[in-house]
Design a protein around this motif. Structure first.
Motif, PDB file in Angstrom:
ATOM      1  N   ALA A 131       0.824  -1.216   0.000  1.00 29.20           N
ATOM      2  CA  ALA A 131       0.000   0.000   0.000  1.00 29.20           C
ATOM      3  C   ALA A 131       0.855   1.262   0.000  1.00 29.20           C
ATOM      4  O   ALA A 131       0.444   2.302  -0.521  1.00 29.20           O
ATOM      5  CB  ALA A 131      -0.936   0.007   1.207  1.00 29.20           C
ATOM      6  N   ASN A 132       2.059   1.175   0.565  1.00 25.77           N
ATOM      7  CA  ASN A 132       2.923   2.349   0.636  1.00 25.77           C
ATOM      8  C   ASN A 132       3.378   2.837  -0.733  1.00 25.77           C
ATOM      9  O   ASN A 132       3.905   3.947  -0.846  1.00 25.77           O
ATOM     10  CB  ASN A 132       4.152   2.049   1.505  1.00 25.77           C
ATOM     11  N   HIS A 133       3.181   2.023  -1.772  1.00 21.01           N
ATOM     12  CA  HIS A 133       3.525   2.453  -3.128  1.00 21.01           C
ATOM     13  C   HIS A 133       2.384   3.206  -3.798  1.00 21.01           C
ATOM     14  O   HIS A 133       2.546   3.727  -4.906  1.00 21.01           O
ATOM     15  CB  HIS A 133       3.923   1.254  -3.983  1.00 21.01           C
ATOM     16  N   GLY A 134       1.224   3.272  -3.139  1.00 18.08           N
ATOM     17  CA  GLY A 134       0.109   4.018  -3.702  1.00 18.08           C
ATOM     18  C   GLY A 134      -0.504   3.323  -4.909  1.00 18.08           C
ATOM     19  O   GLY A 134      -0.228   2.160  -5.219  1.00 18.08           O
ATOM     20  N   PHE A 135      -1.345   4.076  -5.614  1.00 19.90           N
ATOM     21  CA  PHE A 135      -2.100   3.537  -6.751  1.00 19.90           C
ATOM     22  C   PHE A 135      -1.210   3.493  -7.997  1.00 19.90           C
ATOM     23  O   PHE A 135      -0.247   4.230  -8.114  1.00 19.90           O
ATOM     24  CB  PHE A 135      -3.319   4.427  -6.996  1.00 19.90           C
ATOM     25  N   TRP A 136      -1.549   2.642  -8.938  1.00 20.70           N
ATOM     26  CA  TRP A 136      -0.826   2.487 -10.199  1.00 20.70           C
ATOM     27  C   TRP A 136       0.632   2.092  -9.967  1.00 20.70           C
ATOM     28  O   TRP A 136       1.553   2.615 -10.603  1.00 20.70           O
ATOM     29  CB  TRP A 136      -0.882   3.766 -11.052  1.00 20.70           C
ATOM     30  N   GLU A 206      -6.619   7.329 -11.032  1.00 19.41           N
ATOM     31  CA  GLU A 206      -7.460   7.294 -12.219  1.00 19.41           C
ATOM     32  C   GLU A 206      -8.788   6.599 -11.928  1.00 19.41           C
ATOM     33  O   GLU A 206      -8.818   5.491 -11.387  1.00 19.41           O
ATOM     34  CB  GLU A 206      -6.727   6.570 -13.351  1.00 19.41           C
ATOM     35  N   ALA A 207      -9.895   7.254 -12.290  1.00 20.51           N
ATOM     36  CA  ALA A 207     -11.244   6.690 -12.139  1.00 20.51           C
ATOM     37  C   ALA A 207     -11.550   6.319 -10.691  1.00 20.51           C
ATOM     38  O   ALA A 207     -12.185   5.302 -10.423  1.00 20.51           O
ATOM     39  CB  ALA A 207     -11.420   5.475 -13.051  1.00 20.51           C
ATOM     40  N   ILE A 237      -1.949  10.550   8.557  1.00 18.88           N
ATOM     41  CA  ILE A 237      -2.988  10.369   7.545  1.00 18.88           C
ATOM     42  C   ILE A 237      -2.357   9.872   6.255  1.00 18.88           C
ATOM     43  O   ILE A 237      -1.492  10.517   5.670  1.00 18.88           O
ATOM     44  CB  ILE A 237      -3.769  11.677   7.314  1.00 18.88           C
ATOM     45  N   ASN A 238      -2.804   8.681   5.821  1.00 16.52           N
ATOM     46  CA  ASN A 238      -2.308   8.035   4.605  1.00 16.52           C
ATOM     47  C   ASN A 238      -3.314   8.275   3.489  1.00 16.52           C
ATOM     48  O   ASN A 238      -4.456   7.800   3.574  1.00 16.52           O
ATOM     49  CB  ASN A 238      -2.169   6.526   4.833  1.00 16.52           C
ATOM     50  N   ALA A 239      -2.929   8.986   2.455  1.00 11.56           N
ATOM     51  CA  ALA A 239      -3.875   9.284   1.373  1.00 11.56           C
ATOM     52  C   ALA A 239      -3.128   9.830   0.168  1.00 11.56           C
ATOM     53  O   ALA A 239      -1.997  10.300   0.282  1.00 11.56           O
ATOM     54  CB  ALA A 239      -4.929  10.297   1.839  1.00 11.56           C
ATOM     55  N   GLY A 240      -3.785   9.784  -0.980  1.00 12.57           N
ATOM     56  CA  GLY A 240      -3.220  10.343  -2.199  1.00 12.57           C
ATOM     57  C   GLY A 240      -3.915  11.607  -2.634  1.00 12.57           C
ATOM     58  O   GLY A 240      -3.723  12.080  -3.747  1.00 12.57           O
ATOM     59  N   ALA A 254      -1.765  16.291  17.513  1.00 13.32           N
ATOM     60  CA  ALA A 254      -0.690  16.306  16.514  1.00 13.32           C
ATOM     61  C   ALA A 254      -1.119  15.528  15.272  1.00 13.32           C
ATOM     62  O   ALA A 254      -1.634  14.413  15.380  1.00 13.32           O
ATOM     63  CB  ALA A 254       0.591  15.714  17.081  1.00 13.32           C
ATOM     64  N   ILE A 255      -0.905  16.129  14.095  1.00  7.97           N
ATOM     65  CA  ILE A 255      -1.324  15.496  12.842  1.00  7.97           C
ATOM     66  C   ILE A 255      -0.215  15.629  11.799  1.00  7.97           C
ATOM     67  O   ILE A 255       0.295  16.726  11.549  1.00  7.97           O
ATOM     68  CB  ILE A 255      -2.620  16.130  12.286  1.00  7.97           C
ATOM     69  N   LEU A 256       0.143  14.492  11.203  1.00  8.11           N
ATOM     70  CA  LEU A 256       1.094  14.452  10.093  1.00  8.11           C
ATOM     71  C   LEU A 256       0.389  13.905   8.860  1.00  8.11           C
ATOM     72  O   LEU A 256      -0.287  12.874   8.935  1.00  8.11           O
ATOM     73  CB  LEU A 256       2.285  13.538  10.413  1.00  8.11           C
ATOM     74  N   TYR A 257       0.525  14.587   7.730  1.00  8.98           N
ATOM     75  CA  TYR A 257       0.005  14.052   6.476  1.00  8.98           C
ATOM     76  C   TYR A 257       1.144  13.313   5.794  1.00  8.98           C
ATOM     77  O   TYR A 257       2.136  13.909   5.378  1.00  8.98           O
ATOM     78  CB  TYR A 257      -0.525  15.171   5.571  1.00  8.98           C
ATOM     79  N   THR A 258       1.014  11.981   5.703  1.00 10.97           N
ATOM     80  CA  THR A 258       2.131  11.152   5.245  1.00 10.97           C
ATOM     81  C   THR A 258       1.955  10.605   3.825  1.00 10.97           C
ATOM     82  O   THR A 258       2.857   9.919   3.335  1.00 10.97           O
ATOM     83  CB  THR A 258       2.358   9.977   6.214  1.00 10.97           C
ATOM     84  N   TRP A 259       0.816  10.890   3.166  1.00 13.42           N
ATOM     85  CA  TRP A 259       0.634  10.471   1.774  1.00 13.42           C
ATOM     86  C   TRP A 259       0.933   8.975   1.606  1.00 13.42           C
ATOM     87  O   TRP A 259       0.602   8.184   2.453  1.00 13.42           O
ATOM     88  CB  TRP A 259       1.527  11.304   0.834  1.00 13.42           C
ATOM     89  N   TRP A 260       1.588   8.604   0.478  1.00 10.28           N
ATOM     90  CA  TRP A 260       2.115   7.252   0.246  1.00 10.28           C
ATOM     91  C   TRP A 260       3.589   7.415  -0.100  1.00 10.28           C
ATOM     92  O   TRP A 260       3.929   7.948  -1.145  1.00 10.28           O
ATOM     93  CB  TRP A 260       1.369   6.547  -0.897  1.00 10.28           C
ATOM     94  N   LEU A 261       4.469   6.971   0.770  1.00  8.83           N
ATOM     95  CA  LEU A 261       5.869   7.390   0.706  1.00  8.83           C
ATOM     96  C   LEU A 261       6.816   6.367   0.089  1.00  8.83           C
ATOM     97  O   LEU A 261       8.022   6.589   0.050  1.00  8.83           O
ATOM     98  CB  LEU A 261       6.357   7.782   2.105  1.00  8.83           C
ATOM     99  N   GLY A 262       6.295   5.250  -0.396  1.00  5.03           N
ATOM    100  CA  GLY A 262       7.156   4.336  -1.131  1.00  5.03           C
ATOM    101  C   GLY A 262       7.840   3.286  -0.283  1.00  5.03           C
ATOM    102  O   GLY A 262       7.456   3.011   0.863  1.00  5.03           O
TER     103      GLY A 262
END
Length: 451
Positions: A131-136, A206-207, A237-240, A254-262
């Protein structure tokens, strides 16, 4: 897509229209392969159109040398050198930590001490790998061995006498609350709780439109249950994409936005949590208070009846049930230290068209940590042939400042920076009044006016 869009009756008509319009390649529908031979036989498509398309494609292949060696870009030695390359991983870890955005740090709960006796990591993303690699992204067989989970990244940086507990608490996207009790008991055993929530890695991309961009499933309910324990909480928070998380933003310290970091996600996150890296990331988009506020962006126009302030709601272009500003503005991002802006100076407030405006500002690090700050320059053209945006980003600089030190940053603006497309599509600038703004994000700026 021409068929479902109503532009062509069927694949045959779509293929005919596309080849005659100069579209050389059909990558998805296979309509060319199936329909072009028939269209040529029926005399509806002249073979020269096929020849032209093939010629343009073949020329590119010749230019790339693929007829000399069709495998010239395949290199097994390079493949082995690059696969799981440690230098690449080191770089991935670094830019992962630099991508994290600190949204809130009440009472300076962060950075954590490595000697914290007991930490609980709770949430569905704590032990995720792929999941850490995100979509696509493409899954590899050894993902579970290569990708650093959040749990492992944190555990590896804790002192040997410290304990890291884990509870999943909830699935990413269902209504199952059966794991809540275990998560609450785990939280009660800890000195501090790290919650890892968000949306599934394949939910943005995408979509992947969503009408509801809150945490998916019952994750917010889980967060509220853990909050009832009274334990200090750090939320990751994990999100794209931007999510809506007003309750968390108002109630979690405390809040960190961590996206998808690979691949190095767990290490990147741990580097920030424990202060090896002082976060300096900034939001590359505006975060709304609720879905009804979308679209929301910093460089909007003053259309309709512009509100005078954030709470002006009386017969103006605003919401009657919501503040007008976003939850987090474009360019926002905190640090473990504090930066003070002062002495914004302009080389002139009255310029001719061939002159350059020099802008300087002093940034002081008044906190306890060395850190990086992204200083942002915005302008506003107050009047024009066509309505201008309330702010336009015209420059930014990332600067590293040691604690207790200060630096002066310089920006320049020329007429080229003021150009826009007018109502006749001329790309030019107009003289007049401009607001020059410098600040830490698109909302918190110092302003000076020039002519």
């Amino acid at each position: 897509e021409m068929v479902p869009h109503g532009y062509a009756k069927d694949n045959k008509e779509a293929a005919e229209k596309a080849i005659l319009a100069g579209s050389d390649m059909d990558m998805e529908s296979r309509a060319y392969m199936a329909e072009l031979p028939k269209l040529v036989q029926e005399g509806k498509v002249d073979p020269k159109f096929i020849d032209d398309a093939a010629r343009r494609i073949l020329i590119k292949k010749f230019e790339m040398g693929l007829f000399d060696d069709p495998y010239r870009f395949s290199n097994e030695k390079r493949q082995k050198e690059q696969l799981n390359n440690q230098e690449n991983r080191k770089f991935g870890r670094e830019f992962g930590s630099k991508s994290i955005v600190l949204l809130k740090n009440q009472s300076n709960i962060l950075p954590l001490s490595r000697s914290t006796k007991t930490i609980a990591l709770i949430g569905p993303f704590g032990k995720e790998t792929s999941a850490n690699h995100g979509f696509w992204s493409i899954a590899f067989k050894d993902d579970n061995q290569r990708i650093i989970t959040q749990f492992d990244g944190i555990k590896n940086q804790l002192d040997k006498n410290s304990t890291l507990l884990y509870a999943k608490g909830a699935n990413v996207d269902d209504q199952d609350k059966s794991m809540f009790a275990e998560a609450v008991e785990t939280a009660k055993k800890a000195d501090i709780v790290i919650m890892t929530l968000g949306e599934g890695h394949a939910m943005s991309g995408e979509a992947k439109s969503r009408s509801n961009i809150h945490f998916s499933g019952v994750q917010e309910d889980l967060l509220k249950e853990i909050a009832k324990t009274g334990k200090p909480i750090i939320l990751m928070i994990n999100a794209g994409r931007p999510l809506v998380f007003d309750w968390a933003a108002d109630n979690i310290p405390a809040i960190l936005y961590t996206w998808w970091l690979g691949t190095e996600a767990g290490n990147s996150i741990a580097d920030v949590l424990f202060g090896t890296v002082n976060p300096g990331g900034k939001l590359p988009m505006t975060f709304p208070r609720t879905e009804g506020q979308i679209p929301v962006y910093y460089n909007h126009y003053n259309t309709g009846r512009p509100a005078k302030n954030n709470t002006d709601r009386n017969y103006v272009s605003a919401y009657i049930d919501l503040d007008n500003d976003p939850k987090f503005p474009f360019g926002f991002g905190l640090s473990y230290t504090q930066f003070k802006y002062s002495d914004m100076n302009l080389s002139s407030t009255n310029l001719k068209g061939n002159q350059t405006l020099n802008i300087s500002v002093n940034i002081a690090n008044t906190g306890k940590y060395d850190g990086e700050e992204v200083v942002q320059l915005y302008i506003r053209d107050l009047f024009g042939k066509v309505v201008r945006q309330v702010k336009e980003l015209k420059g930014f600089q990332k600067v590293f400042i040691k604690k207790g030190e200060n630096k002066t940053l310089n920006f320049t603006l020329t007429p080229e920076n003021l150009k826009f497309y007018d109502d006749e599509l001329n790309y030019d600038w107009e003289g007049g009044e401009f607001d020059i703004m410098i600040g830490t994000d698109s909302q918190n700026v110092q302003t000076k006016r020039i002519n």
